[in-house]
Design a protein around this motif. Sequence first.
Motif, PDB file in Angstrom:
ATOM      1  N   THR A 150      10.176  12.906  -0.536  1.00  0.00           N
ATOM      2  CA  THR A 150      10.437  14.249  -1.071  1.00  0.00           C
ATOM      3  C   THR A 150      10.046  14.328  -2.544  1.00  0.00           C
ATOM      4  O   THR A 150       9.411  15.306  -2.984  1.00  0.00           O
ATOM      5  CB  THR A 150      11.921  14.610  -0.900  1.00  0.00           C
ATOM      6  OG1 THR A 150      12.298  14.464   0.473  1.00  0.00           O
ATOM      7  CG2 THR A 150      12.189  16.046  -1.336  1.00  0.00           C
ATOM      8  N   MET A 151      10.415  13.308  -3.320  1.00  0.00           N
ATOM      9  CA  MET A 151      10.037  13.277  -4.735  1.00  0.00           C
ATOM     10  C   MET A 151       8.514  13.211  -4.905  1.00  0.00           C
ATOM     11  O   MET A 151       7.946  13.814  -5.818  1.00  0.00           O
ATOM     12  CB  MET A 151      10.723  12.092  -5.412  1.00  0.00           C
ATOM     13  CG  MET A 151      12.239  12.252  -5.516  1.00  0.00           C
ATOM     14  SD  MET A 151      13.115  10.739  -5.976  1.00  0.00           S
ATOM     15  CE  MET A 151      12.791  10.659  -7.728  1.00  0.00           C
ATOM     16  N   PHE A 152       7.851  12.507  -4.009  1.00  0.00           N
ATOM     17  CA  PHE A 152       6.392  12.423  -4.034  1.00  0.00           C
ATOM     18  C   PHE A 152       5.775  13.807  -3.862  1.00  0.00           C
ATOM     19  O   PHE A 152       4.848  14.191  -4.587  1.00  0.00           O
ATOM     20  CB  PHE A 152       5.929  11.470  -2.931  1.00  0.00           C
ATOM     21  CG  PHE A 152       4.453  11.496  -2.652  1.00  0.00           C
ATOM     22  CD1 PHE A 152       3.535  11.134  -3.629  1.00  0.00           C
ATOM     23  CD2 PHE A 152       3.978  11.874  -1.399  1.00  0.00           C
ATOM     24  CE1 PHE A 152       2.168  11.153  -3.371  1.00  0.00           C
ATOM     25  CE2 PHE A 152       2.623  11.888  -1.133  1.00  0.00           C
ATOM     26  CZ  PHE A 152       1.714  11.536  -2.115  1.00  0.00           C
ATOM     27  N   HIS A 153       6.313  14.591  -2.926  1.00  0.00           N
ATOM     28  CA  HIS A 153       5.758  15.923  -2.663  1.00  0.00           C
ATOM     29  C   HIS A 153       6.039  16.915  -3.796  1.00  0.00           C
ATOM     30  O   HIS A 153       5.326  17.915  -3.926  1.00  0.00           O
ATOM     31  CB  HIS A 153       6.327  16.473  -1.349  1.00  0.00           C
ATOM     32  CG  HIS A 153       5.780  15.794  -0.133  1.00  0.00           C
ATOM     33  ND1 HIS A 153       6.485  15.674   1.049  1.00  0.00           N
ATOM     34  CD2 HIS A 153       4.582  15.185   0.078  1.00  0.00           C
ATOM     35  CE1 HIS A 153       5.745  15.024   1.935  1.00  0.00           C
ATOM     36  NE2 HIS A 153       4.600  14.722   1.376  1.00  0.00           N
ATOM     37  N   PRO A 309      -0.031   4.428  -4.664  1.00  0.00           N
ATOM     38  CA  PRO A 309      -0.488   4.138  -3.290  1.00  0.00           C
ATOM     39  C   PRO A 309      -0.157   5.246  -2.290  1.00  0.00           C
ATOM     40  O   PRO A 309      -0.953   5.524  -1.385  1.00  0.00           O
ATOM     41  CB  PRO A 309       0.242   2.829  -2.933  1.00  0.00           C
ATOM     42  CG  PRO A 309       1.312   2.653  -3.951  1.00  0.00           C
ATOM     43  CD  PRO A 309       0.841   3.353  -5.169  1.00  0.00           C
ATOM     44  N   MET A 310       0.995   5.917  -2.450  1.00  0.00           N
ATOM     45  CA  MET A 310       1.312   7.025  -1.557  1.00  0.00           C
ATOM     46  C   MET A 310       0.315   8.165  -1.727  1.00  0.00           C
ATOM     47  O   MET A 310      -0.078   8.824  -0.760  1.00  0.00           O
ATOM     48  CB  MET A 310       2.734   7.533  -1.818  1.00  0.00           C
ATOM     49  CG  MET A 310       3.831   6.622  -1.298  1.00  0.00           C
ATOM     50  SD  MET A 310       5.497   7.260  -1.646  1.00  0.00           S
ATOM     51  CE  MET A 310       5.578   8.643  -0.533  1.00  0.00           C
ATOM     52  N   GLY A 311      -0.105   8.384  -2.971  1.00  0.00           N
ATOM     53  CA  GLY A 311      -1.054   9.456  -3.247  1.00  0.00           C
ATOM     54  C   GLY A 311      -2.438   9.197  -2.694  1.00  0.00           C
ATOM     55  O   GLY A 311      -3.208  10.139  -2.476  1.00  0.00           O
ATOM     56  N   MET A 312      -2.783   7.913  -2.460  1.00  0.00           N
ATOM     57  CA  MET A 312      -4.101   7.564  -1.936  1.00  0.00           C
ATOM     58  C   MET A 312      -4.085   7.333  -0.423  1.00  0.00           C
ATOM     59  O   MET A 312      -5.138   7.128   0.184  1.00  0.00           O
ATOM     60  CB  MET A 312      -4.607   6.290  -2.630  1.00  0.00           C
ATOM     61  CG  MET A 312      -4.716   6.399  -4.144  1.00  0.00           C
ATOM     62  SD  MET A 312      -5.901   7.661  -4.687  1.00  0.00           S
ATOM     63  CE  MET A 312      -7.442   6.896  -4.188  1.00  0.00           C
ATOM     64  N   TRP A 313      -2.896   7.359   0.187  1.00  0.00           N
ATOM     65  CA  TRP A 313      -2.772   7.013   1.609  1.00  0.00           C
ATOM     66  C   TRP A 313      -3.235   8.151   2.506  1.00  0.00           C
ATOM     67  O   TRP A 313      -2.919   9.313   2.286  1.00  0.00           O
ATOM     68  CB  TRP A 313      -1.302   6.689   1.917  1.00  0.00           C
ATOM     69  CG  TRP A 313      -1.034   6.366   3.356  1.00  0.00           C
ATOM     70  CD1 TRP A 313      -1.314   5.202   4.020  1.00  0.00           C
ATOM     71  CD2 TRP A 313      -0.425   7.237   4.329  1.00  0.00           C
ATOM     72  NE1 TRP A 313      -0.913   5.290   5.329  1.00  0.00           N
ATOM     73  CE2 TRP A 313      -0.366   6.525   5.551  1.00  0.00           C
ATOM     74  CE3 TRP A 313       0.079   8.535   4.277  1.00  0.00           C
ATOM     75  CZ2 TRP A 313       0.171   7.063   6.710  1.00  0.00           C
ATOM     76  CZ3 TRP A 313       0.608   9.093   5.432  1.00  0.00           C
ATOM     77  CH2 TRP A 313       0.653   8.361   6.629  1.00  0.00           C
TER      78      TRP A 313
END
Length: 523
Positions: A150-153, A309-313
């Motif tokens: 959620t924080m990533f989004h 890494p989450m942003g590139m996945w």
Amino acid sequence: MSEHPMQGTQRLFAGVNPTMAISSLVMVLAFVLFTVSYSELANGLYTGIKQWIESSLGWYYVAVVSGVLFFTFWVGLSRFGNLRLGREDERPEFSNFSWFAMLFSAAVGTGLLFWSIAEPLMHMQGNPFMDMAGVAANTPEAAQIALRVTMFHWGLHGWCIYIIVGLVLAYFTYRRGLPLTVRSALYPLIGERIYGPIGHAVDLLAIFSTLFGTATTLGLGVSQMNAGLNYMFGVEISTANQLILIAGTAVVATLSAVSGVRKGILWLSEWNIRLSSILFLFLLLAGPTVFLLGLYATSLGDYLATFIPMGMWTDSNPERQWQGWWTIFYWGWWLSWGPFVGMFIARISRGRTVRQVVLGGMLASTLGAFLWIVIMGGTGVSLQLAGAIDLNAVANSDVTMVLYKTIEGLNVSWATMAMAGLATLMIISWFVTSADSATLVICTILSMGNQNPPQRFRVIWGLGLGALAGVLLLAGGLKGLQAATIAAALPFSVVLLVICYSLVRALHQEEGEALCARAVPGA
């Protein structure tokens, strides 16, 4: 660089660009007539485009947003970071608190109220990162991953879009003397042709994204307002009541837009922060206080360790649709709101340096969003894990009720209705500040960058925004329109890459001009 106001002289179009005013009206009417007259066809078309983007262009959205994130930080931390957006002796027009309040209110307030509890609950029931880590659903470990996602989004990846658009427009407006419109960012590439068809097309795309993105959010937001009134007073959840709420919200937003940035918008934005602080304090004290305090530090560290890494996945499993439903949807939503929020950020950022806008906007807004998610979302997952109330069932059946059931689940009987009332007031207030900002942005574009556009057009577009949401709500086209708004993010993503390149050219050009000026004797 010369300035072409291109404003009409006839009484009807005095103060605005006639071509833009007529084109935007025709565009809106054509879109609404098509959506209303052929609702099934229109909704199917918009949804089909959205699904195609999610399945075929997910990698592109991931690459664009990650690339823009790195570019934004590079600009802020580079030697260009000391450039002031205005004259060298200018200072910020608004205090740090007022600037942050308006920026945050225009950008994400309504969305966070809607999703900050529901989204972690949904992710806690299953997501690819849990699968990769071998974590079972609805466990403390699953809750941590759910909050991280959620924080990533709602974190740096989304905010960089708003901030870089705002920075680019502020630079070309306050340092280069061009109109405060999206077309001005193309000046280093096409020169005076920004005042022709290419410029019109770019600005019309910005108006489309602003108008329909805000109208869609209003249509969805009133469902949560209606749910709150139903919870507190038993008001029926119906289309008629939602139309009344849309009308009332549109009138208040129009009055705020007419009063201008320094009055209505500033006042409402600052009160948004104060009202939110009261709700946060209640949740913090009535809820799991120690758990929430520790959760903020833990979640922040977890995010910092994983956001790149989450942003590139990208999901390699073609059968799994989670990334399209969530991450790609969010990136499209941030992109579709980019012209509107970015332009509003530019409007309120005169006198700040490039570094202040980038670091202040990115870091303060992200930390504020994280505080919101941890306190509200953390309270929700804590209640779910403790078995105090089955919020998962609420989120899965009616997402509009999650906020109210979370307040109820704290079992503070004397405060439940008061906090539910405060939450409903916040939903209205946060949305009004997005709607009045959107109205001001549309009128600024139509008046070719006039930061105090004619009041009659603020009234027309402010009320028109509400009318548009109401018509589409009656036609059942809001979900299809939501898909259309995401689809509009695709052409704007190309514009975004172009204006980033244009900014680099302009910065190096200014640097070269400064070196030449110092080299000339007596300069």
